[in-house]
Design a protein around this motif. Structure first.
Motif, short mmCIF file in Angstrom:
data_model
loop_
_atom_site.label_atom_id
_atom_site.label_comp_id
_atom_site.label_asym_id
_atom_site.label_seq_id
_atom_site.Cartn_x
_atom_site.Cartn_y
_atom_site.Cartn_z
N TYR A 18 16.32 112.82 46.96
CA TYR A 18 16.43 111.91 45.82
C TYR A 18 17.15 110.62 46.22
CZ TYR A 18 21.37 113.18 45.16
OH TYR A 18 22.71 113.36 45.32
N THR A 19 17.06 109.64 45.35
CA THR A 19 17.77 108.37 45.54
C THR A 19 19.12 108.49 44.85
OG1 THR A 19 15.69 107.17 45.52
CG2 THR A 19 17.67 105.89 45.15
N ASN A 20 20.15 108.21 45.59
CA ASN A 20 21.51 108.32 45.08
C ASN A 20 21.82 107.23 44.06
OD1 ASN A 20 24.06 109.72 45.34
ND2 ASN A 20 24.84 107.82 46.19
N VAL A 21 22.65 107.56 43.09
CA VAL A 21 23.12 106.60 42.10
C VAL A 21 24.62 106.45 42.30
CG1 VAL A 21 23.41 106.14 39.64
CG2 VAL A 21 21.34 107.25 40.45
N GLY A 22 25.08 105.22 42.44
CA GLY A 22 26.51 104.96 42.63
C GLY A 22 26.79 104.43 44.02
#
Length: 143
Positions: A18-22
């Motif tokens: 997944y694409t990280n958030v933050g």
């Protein structure tokens, strides 16, 4: 469409991408640009591992282990200076095994990655001071 959790996906396939958030894992993981590869953790994690864990509040977090204790882990994001305590194996969902950056996969076993990890973590007090000072100045300039 069925919505699955991170736990469901790792249980079903053994892997989560997944694409990280933050920005807490900058400069290693760039928000919205890099993909992270998380696999099911086997056994006790080690210093420098990057677990995906779930806080008691329900928040998912991807941070690095700075110290392994008998009763849990001391964890901190690469772009943070405050350590987190109280994370135990029951919180761990999986562990980072690679990063996809600009179409290339970087394994956590890659020599350049290992050098980065040691430089970034072994000099934690210096890094923490710089990040703390940077944040202090940023807040001061806003006033």
């Amino acid at each position: 469409m069925n919505k699955s959790t991170f736990e469901d996906e790792i249980q079903r396939t053994g892997r989560l991408i997944y694409t990280n958030v933050g920005d807490s894992m900058m400069p290693l993981i760039r928000q919205g640009k890099d993909l992270v590869i998380i696999e099911k953790a086997v056994g006790r994690l080690k210093k420098y591992d990057v677990p995906l864990y779930k806080r008691d509040s329900g928040q998912y977090v991807l941070h690095r282990i700075l110290k392994v204790r008998e009763d849990g882990y001391v964890i901190c994001g690469d772009n943070r200076w405050q350590k987190e305590y109280g994370i135990t194996d029951r919180n761990i969902i999986g562990v980072l095994t690679g990063i996809v950056r600009d179409g290339k996969t970087i394994s956590v076993n890659d020599k350049k990655y290992r050098i980065y990890v040691h430089l970034w973590c072994d000099f934690f007090p210096v890094r923490a001071f710089i990040l703390h000072a940077k944040n202090f100045l940023k807040r001061r300039l806003k006033k």
